[in-house]
Motif scaffolding. Sequence first.
Motif, mmCIF file in Angstrom:
data_model
loop_
_atom_site.group_PDB
_atom_site.id
_atom_site.type_symbol
_atom_site.label_atom_id
_atom_site.label_comp_id
_atom_site.label_asym_id
_atom_site.label_seq_id
_atom_site.Cartn_x
_atom_site.Cartn_y
_atom_site.Cartn_z
ATOM 1 N N UNK A 87 4.739 -36.403 -19.742
ATOM 2 C CA UNK A 87 6.000 -36.050 -20.415
ATOM 3 C C UNK A 87 5.782 -35.960 -21.928
ATOM 4 N N UNK A 128 5.965 -17.154 -26.148
ATOM 5 C CA UNK A 128 6.543 -17.345 -24.816
ATOM 6 C C UNK A 128 7.206 -16.063 -24.320
ATOM 7 N N UNK A 172 11.850 -33.313 -19.121
ATOM 8 C CA UNK A 172 10.817 -32.268 -19.181
ATOM 9 C C UNK A 172 11.469 -30.886 -19.168
ATOM 10 N N UNK A 173 12.438 -30.711 -18.281
ATOM 11 C CA UNK A 173 13.094 -29.403 -18.168
ATOM 12 C C UNK A 173 13.894 -29.085 -19.433
ATOM 13 N N UNK A 202 13.282 -30.118 -22.453
ATOM 14 C CA UNK A 202 12.359 -29.807 -23.550
ATOM 15 C C UNK A 202 11.785 -28.406 -23.427
ATOM 16 N N UNK A 203 11.375 -28.021 -22.223
ATOM 17 C CA UNK A 203 10.778 -26.683 -22.090
ATOM 18 C C UNK A 203 11.843 -25.601 -22.181
ATOM 19 N N UNK A 204 13.046 -25.902 -21.706
ATOM 20 C CA UNK A 204 14.128 -24.910 -21.868
ATOM 21 C C UNK A 204 14.366 -24.670 -23.362
ATOM 22 N N UNK A 205 14.414 -25.750 -24.124
ATOM 23 C CA UNK A 205 14.613 -25.636 -25.578
ATOM 24 C C UNK A 205 13.463 -24.874 -26.231
ATOM 25 N N UNK A 206 12.266 -25.160 -25.770
ATOM 26 C CA UNK A 206 11.084 -24.472 -26.298
ATOM 27 C C UNK A 206 11.192 -22.972 -26.031
ATOM 28 N N UNK A 207 11.628 -22.630 -24.824
ATOM 29 C CA UNK A 207 11.768 -21.221 -24.446
ATOM 30 C C UNK A 207 12.779 -20.481 -25.305
ATOM 31 N N UNK A 208 13.812 -21.201 -25.769
ATOM 32 C CA UNK A 208 14.832 -20.574 -26.615
ATOM 33 C C UNK A 208 14.609 -20.870 -28.097
ATOM 34 N N UNK A 266 5.029 -30.709 -24.194
ATOM 35 C CA UNK A 266 5.502 -29.764 -25.211
ATOM 36 C C UNK A 266 4.436 -29.461 -26.269
ATOM 37 N N UNK A 268 6.810 -34.008 -13.145
ATOM 38 C CA UNK A 268 6.993 -33.711 -14.569
ATOM 39 C C UNK A 268 6.656 -32.240 -14.816
ATOM 40 N N UNK A 294 14.672 -20.673 -18.773
ATOM 41 C CA UNK A 294 14.977 -20.405 -20.178
ATOM 42 C C UNK A 294 14.523 -19.009 -20.571
ATOM 43 N N UNK A 295 13.333 -18.633 -20.120
ATOM 44 C CA UNK A 295 12.763 -17.338 -20.495
ATOM 45 C C UNK A 295 13.222 -16.216 -19.576
ATOM 46 N N UNK A 317 9.384 -29.934 -13.203
ATOM 47 C CA UNK A 317 10.589 -29.889 -14.037
ATOM 48 C C UNK A 317 10.374 -29.025 -15.264
ATOM 49 N N UNK A 318 9.225 -29.201 -15.905
ATOM 50 C CA UNK A 318 8.921 -28.438 -17.114
ATOM 51 C C UNK A 318 8.813 -26.951 -16.806
ATOM 52 N N UNK A 324 12.280 -25.469 -16.159
ATOM 53 C CA UNK A 324 13.030 -25.348 -17.407
ATOM 54 C C UNK A 324 12.559 -24.155 -18.210
ATOM 55 N N UNK A 325 11.252 -23.979 -18.265
ATOM 56 C CA UNK A 325 10.681 -22.888 -19.059
ATOM 57 C C UNK A 325 10.981 -21.526 -18.421
#
Lengths: 207, 360
Positions: B54, B72, A74-75, A77-83, B58, B92, B103-104, B95-96, B99-100
């Motif tokens: 999961x 985003x 999950x992390x 995928x969202x990290x990739x989405x963010x970039x 996305x 889930x 990343x941002x 974690x998401x 990550x988001x």
Amino acid sequence: MILAVDTSLGTAVALIDADGSPRADAAAHDPLGHAEVIGALLQQVVHDAGAGDITHVVAGMGPGPFTGLRIGIAAARTFALGRAVPVIPVPSHVAAALTAIETDAAPGPFAIVTDARRREVAITVFDGIDDDGIPRIVAETVLVPRADADDHLAGIDRRDVDALSAVDLARVGARALEAGRSLAGAEPLYLRHPDVTLPGIPKRVGS
Amino acid sequence: MSAPLVLGIETSCDETGIGIVRGRTLLSNTIASSMDEHARFGGVVPEVAARAHLEALQPSIEKALGEAGVTLGDLDAVAVTSGPGLAGALMVGVGAAKGLAVSLGKPLYAVNHLVGHIAADILTADSDPLEYPTIALLVSGGHTSLLHVRDLTGDVELLGETMDDAAGEAFDKVARLLSLPYPGGPEIDRAAAAGDPDAIRFPRGLSRASDMAKHRYDFSFSGLKTAVARWVERCEADGSDVPVADVAASFREAVVDVLVTKALAACTDLGVPRLLLGGGVIANRRLREVALARAAEAGVTVRIPPLSLCTDNGAMIAALAAELISSGRQPSTLAFGADSTLPVTEIQVAEIQEAETVTS
Ligand SMILES: [Zn+2]
């Protein structure tokens, strides 16, 4: 740079350069607590790696205990989405096999063995490395009762693994990308159906 | 600061909810439900729900962004449900969200699901702002809670909750006893339409004088479910047809009666003439009718957000975070996890303390 995330065992995160050299690596060995540590580990490797664009995110797809495994995917995928970059799914055992081959390159087949809970282990048998630099699977991943693992392997060199190198996971992902190959699908390697039973007739309560 | 743009992630049960709000303005409320996958099991299966989250996350985030017409990069913060709920499902989302946020490079707010249900109300642009204090009754397949809300971002007290099944679960279980499909709420409603709610006097849980001292605002539905089961069994033993419509109507009446009675008792006892309803079971029309009628008699104003904001959703999580931001709260650290039993008093989880902000 390529980011790799795996929560099939502990929590492992790494960033490598396009040529495969490590830029940053962080891990927590605890087989639980993935949700608690994943954010800080991601932040640490992004910070440690310094300047540069992340072009891909490699997700370790297991096998591994489901609850933890999903957190990393999950992390990732969202990290990739963010970039706005693609995700490369890679079976976690292939990364473990690369580590095994590079640390002690004993010739011949060997098995990566990881805990699958419920007194079972997950086993994948490899033999060497292929032309793309990716460990060659000779027997697909199966779940075997822990007590039967040796009989199942029948003498194949057994490598029990309880920590994964995210650097090697990233390297496998980079090599798959280079070769234009897909090593795993979007679905995690669950290897088990959800543990549910269909409801029967409601049981009597008496009167 | 201008109204913060927040994306909220909700995965506490079987709905993958992604919401985007700008302050109190709803921009997207995207929900992917795995309910159909649970239907044949007669209830939510945690592992099935977690797998579905999961898969859905996305695409749901992408859909919500498209619907809201934002990227985003525009976001001011990411919000996520930390609990209460199903642990594996919550993880889930956690974690998401992490990550988001990393990343941002955006702040992350980890919030309480139940308080999120209350926050859903502030997204109703057409109505006057929610007044405090208010009593809130939250009823779903996962919870049955009565809250005293003095301040959405700072002071929420649990008055009572279910001791056993959630009201929604009771509907599911009784539907099964009557050979009706899952989910039970709408099925019981349909069956009850032709029934007499006074045909059978089923018990009202924790409503006897002896219970009221200790459990004045608590609920219990397992005794009711057993009473229905006994009644059905007796019919079968007598060789008579089960009067499904009457059983459904009488069961529903017992649930509705106890929910409304206890909620209005809290309003009276605490001198709070406002009642907010939330949670998926609010879809039950009989519950809304009885609540509105009896509240009117008691001089209590009832607020019911639109149903799409009553069921579990990400917009309410984003809305709560937007309120936290507007009231000057710091983001959460990255170190929180999923807390399946998070108490309602913890509106935000793991807020960064001032000292940490200075050193980091
Ligand atoms: Zn809920």
